[in-house]
Write an enzyme that holds these catalytic residues in place. Structure first.
Site, PDB file in Angstrom:
ATOM      1  CG  ASP A   1      -7.379   3.417  -0.893  1.00  0.00           C
ATOM      2  OD1 ASP A   1      -7.982   2.337  -0.831  1.00  0.00           O
ATOM      3  OD2 ASP A   1      -7.347   4.211   0.073  1.00  0.00           O
TER       4      ASP A   1
ATOM      5  CE  LYS B   1      -4.411   1.150   0.175  1.00  0.00           C
ATOM      6  NZ  LYS B   1      -5.589   0.471  -0.375  1.00  0.00           N
TER       7      LYS B   1
HETATM    8  P1  NDP Z   1     -13.071   7.661  -2.739  1.00  0.00           P
HETATM    9  O1  NDP Z   1     -11.995   8.653  -2.558  1.00  0.00           O
HETATM   10  O2  NDP Z   1     -13.643   7.450  -4.087  1.00  0.00           O
HETATM   11  O3  NDP Z   1     -14.288   7.958  -1.739  1.00  0.00           O
HETATM   12  C1  NDP Z   1     -14.082   8.039  -0.378  1.00  0.00           C
HETATM   13  C2  NDP Z   1     -15.399   8.423   0.285  1.00  0.00           C
HETATM   14  O4  NDP Z   1     -15.230   8.363   1.709  1.00  0.00           O
HETATM   15  C3  NDP Z   1     -15.839   9.847  -0.026  1.00  0.00           C
HETATM   16  O5  NDP Z   1     -17.237   9.902   0.074  1.00  0.00           O
HETATM   17  C4  NDP Z   1     -15.165  10.639   1.103  1.00  0.00           C
HETATM   18  O6  NDP Z   1     -15.792  11.888   1.385  1.00  0.00           O
HETATM   19  C5  NDP Z   1     -15.356   9.693   2.256  1.00  0.00           C
HETATM   20  N1  NDP Z   1     -14.293   9.870   3.264  1.00  0.00           N
HETATM   21  C6  NDP Z   1     -12.958   9.873   3.054  1.00  0.00           C
HETATM   22  N2  NDP Z   1     -12.299  10.079   4.204  1.00  0.00           N
HETATM   23  C7  NDP Z   1     -13.252  10.219   5.156  1.00  0.00           C
HETATM   24  C8  NDP Z   1     -13.224  10.448   6.542  1.00  0.00           C
HETATM   25  N3  NDP Z   1     -12.065  10.591   7.200  1.00  0.00           N
HETATM   26  N4  NDP Z   1     -14.413  10.534   7.207  1.00  0.00           N
HETATM   27  C9  NDP Z   1     -15.595  10.392   6.547  1.00  0.00           C
HETATM   28  N5  NDP Z   1     -15.684  10.161   5.218  1.00  0.00           N
HETATM   29  C10 NDP Z   1     -14.533  10.077   4.544  1.00  0.00           C
HETATM   30  O7  NDP Z   1     -12.476   6.270  -2.153  1.00  0.00           O
HETATM   31  P2  NDP Z   1     -12.982   4.790  -2.406  1.00  0.00           P
HETATM   32  O8  NDP Z   1     -14.439   4.759  -2.595  1.00  0.00           O
HETATM   33  O9  NDP Z   1     -12.099   4.187  -3.432  1.00  0.00           O
HETATM   34  O10 NDP Z   1     -12.578   4.084  -1.015  1.00  0.00           O
HETATM   35  C11 NDP Z   1     -13.490   4.004   0.086  1.00  0.00           C
HETATM   36  C12 NDP Z   1     -13.004   2.914   1.030  1.00  0.00           C
HETATM   37  O11 NDP Z   1     -12.959   1.660   0.318  1.00  0.00           O
HETATM   38  C13 NDP Z   1     -11.599   3.107   1.607  1.00  0.00           C
HETATM   39  O12 NDP Z   1     -11.555   2.561   2.897  1.00  0.00           O
HETATM   40  C14 NDP Z   1     -10.740   2.257   0.660  1.00  0.00           C
HETATM   41  O13 NDP Z   1      -9.525   1.855   1.277  1.00  0.00           O
HETATM   42  C15 NDP Z   1     -11.666   1.083   0.437  1.00  0.00           C
HETATM   43  N6  NDP Z   1     -11.393   0.279  -0.732  1.00  0.00           N
HETATM   44  C16 NDP Z   1     -11.347   0.844  -1.978  1.00  0.00           C
HETATM   45  C17 NDP Z   1     -11.100   0.047  -3.070  1.00  0.00           C
HETATM   46  C18 NDP Z   1     -11.142   0.588  -4.451  1.00  0.00           C
HETATM   47  O14 NDP Z   1     -11.046  -0.210  -5.390  1.00  0.00           O
HETATM   48  N7  NDP Z   1     -11.329   1.876  -4.661  1.00  0.00           N
HETATM   49  C19 NDP Z   1     -10.793  -1.380  -2.931  1.00  0.00           C
HETATM   50  C20 NDP Z   1     -10.979  -1.902  -1.583  1.00  0.00           C
HETATM   51  C21 NDP Z   1     -11.236  -1.070  -0.545  1.00  0.00           C
HETATM   52  P3  NDP Z   1     -15.297  13.234   0.614  1.00  0.00           P
HETATM   53  O15 NDP Z   1     -15.812  13.111  -0.789  1.00  0.00           O
HETATM   54  O16 NDP Z   1     -15.928  14.328   1.403  1.00  0.00           O
HETATM   55  O17 NDP Z   1     -13.813  13.245   0.668  1.00  0.00           O
END
Ligand code: NDP
Length: 462
Positions: A156, A116
């Site tokens: 991510d 990562k």
């Molecule tokens: P994105 O950046 O596309 O979206 C993240 C989302 O979570 C946004 O809505 C963001 O809000 C919100 N967010 C981020 N940080 C915080 C926080 N500290 N508190 C509250 N809300 C928060 O990321 P992903 O959708 O790709 O990832 C989401 C999760 O899924 C993560 O944990 C990631 O590690 C996990 N994941 C992702 C994969 C992938 O393929 N993308 C694979 C496996 C797991 P805002 O828009 O306001 O920033």
């Protein structure tokens, strides 16, 4: 120093303890005591790379961020895991993510090690040119340490296809090589179809198996009320798939607040989810849409809140899909009080240890129709990295599979992932009478034993 003594790395310590406690509470170490040594070895990264990223903002000022890549374990294949760009990024967070990634990748059945990386760079409020300059500078250093057979990063939080494109371009310029060094690439230049959808779709495919197994094949997503947190890549595609399968999506959120249906009936529509997706491309907040008349008449927006305690009416399924530690012990109790039977993490380590303890205690205490079942991210969200693995295979063979082909392989991998966790739990953990097997214990043991055995074959421990 072992992982147990790292109070300055709280997220990594949490992830380590979560895994170690499920191994300890099973019969694994009684049957294979030598695996304790493997646990000690696997909890130390093979390599950690930290570097300076200097870039120029639109005003001509020099900006400095920290870059990281944790190359945690290469027993099963090249290091594989995403890059996160978020101001909260530090070594503890990347070590926890890299550690979980090792076992998740093992569960996919594909040949991928775990890693990562990322940076404390905040893409919000930056122009496209600033993001491009940052990505170029970041990859100028990272390209010395990665390669299609060494380490293959992906996206991510904060890293979408746009950032992957900028980084891929810089890698290609410096190394003079077109190779599948990153996944999540654009469709016309080596990306796999269904990669953007894969994590969200995969979570829903996984939960379909949970629902089917728990109900003896009688139930499905049809009619289920599903609370989702987040509104990024994972949340958006999970929500669209839930709706396609006949469920209702009753909440979404972002880092500033939660958006919830204001009645016990109805669902977000695909059009509303697409509108949210469009503002997220522009790095805007849900609050901007929530105040428009179309949204204000149907939804309530609660600043600073998470969905779990604020839903109107019943919850059947909860899919935390924003970030780590987004469900507390009290929120876990509230979910159960609202009727929630299935909890599966789209996010990595979405639940605190307190929340997992609540879910697992309720799993043990309930049988039949009142059973409660929790699936950890390292199993439920493995679909993203699985399709990244399929992207690597397509790049190596210089072929492109159709959406149908990739989606069908994704479904197969999620089914195997579920069945492997279930069967391993049945082998190593004795559940309370009538209760469902622990998917967290089963997935941890299945992922860990596969990696530990490969490491032993390589002489990494003895
Ligand atoms: P994105 O950046 O596309 O979206 C993240 C989302 O979570 C946004 O809505 C963001 O809000 C919100 N967010 C981020 N940080 C915080 C926080 N500290 N508190 C509250 N809300 C928060 O990321 P992903 O959708 O790709 O990832 C989401 C999760 O899924 C993560 O944990 C990631 O590690 C996990 N994941 C992702 C994969 C992938 O393929 N993308 C694979 C496996 C797991 P805002 O828009 O306001 O920033």
């Amino acid at each position: 120093m072992t992982a147990q003594n790292l109070p300055h790395e709280p997220e990594f310590e949490q992830a380590y303890k979560e895994l170690a406690s499920t191994l300890e509470n099973s019969t694994l170490f009684q049957k294979k005591p030598e695996f304790r040594k493997a646990l000690q070895v696997v909890s130390v990264p093979e390599r950690v790379i930290q570097f300076r990223v200097v870039w120029e903002d639109d005003q001509g000022n020099v900006q400095i961020n920290r870059g990281f890549r944790v190359q945690f374990n290469s027993a099963l294949g090249p290091y594989k895991g995403g890059l996160r760009f978020h101001p909260s990024v530090n070594l503890s967070i990347l070590k926890f993510l890299g550690f979980e990634q090792i076992f998740k990748n093992a569960l996919t059945g594909l040949n991928m090690g775990g890693g990562k990386g990322g940076s404390d760079f905040d893409p919000k409020g930056k122009s496209d040119n600033e993001i491009r300059r940052f990505c170029v500078s970041f990859m100028t250093e990272l390209c010395k340490h990665i390669g299609q057979d060494t380490d293959v990063p992906a996206g991510d939080i904060g890293v979408t296809g746009r950032e992957v494109g900028f980084m891929f371009g810089q890698y290609k310029k410096i190394r003079n090589q077109w190779e599948g060094v990153l996944t999540g690439k654009g469709g016309s230049w080596g990306g796999s179809l269904i990669r953007p959808e894969a994590t969200g779709y995969g979570v829903v495919y996984y939960v379909e198996h949970m629902i089917k197994h728990a109900s003896g094949g009688k139930e499905s997503f049809a009619g289920k009320r599903v609370a989702i947190s987040g509104s990024g890549n994972v949340a958006q595609y999970a929500a669209l798939k839930v709706i396609e399968l006949g469920g209702s999506v009753i909440s979404l959120s972002d880092s500033q607040g939660a958006l919830l249906l204001n009645s016990e009936e109805g669902s977000f529509t695909p059009e509303e989810i697409n509108q949210i997706a469009a503002i997220k491309v522009e790095r805007k907040q849900i609050s901007e849409l929530a105040s428009t008349s179309a949204f204000a008449s149907k939804f309530k927006y609660i600043p600073g809140a998470r969905p779990w305690t604020n839903v109107t009416g019943r919850i059947d399924v909860a899919l935390p899909s924003a970030t780590q530690n987004e469900v507390s012990g009290d929120e876990a109790k509230a979910l159960i009080a609202a009727g929630c039977k299935f909890i599966a993490e789209g996010s990595n380590m979405g639940s605190t240890q307190d929340a997992i303890d609540v879910f697992e205690a309720h799993r043990e205490a309930n049988a039949g129709a009142s059973a409660i079942w929790y699936a950890p991210g390292k199993a439920a969200n493995a679909g993203g990295v699985a399709v990244s693995g399929l992207e690597m295979a397509q790049n190596s063979a210089r072929v492109n599979w159709t959406s149908e082909e990739v989606d069908s392989r994704l479904k197969g991998i999620m089914e195997d992932c579920f069945k492997n966790g279930l069967a391993t739990a049945q082998e190593y953990v004795t559940p309370a009478a009538g209760s469902l097997p622990s998917l967290v214990a089963g997935s941890n043991i299945a992922g860990f034993t596969k990696v530990a055995e490969a490491m032993k074959d390589h002489g990494d421990w003895w």
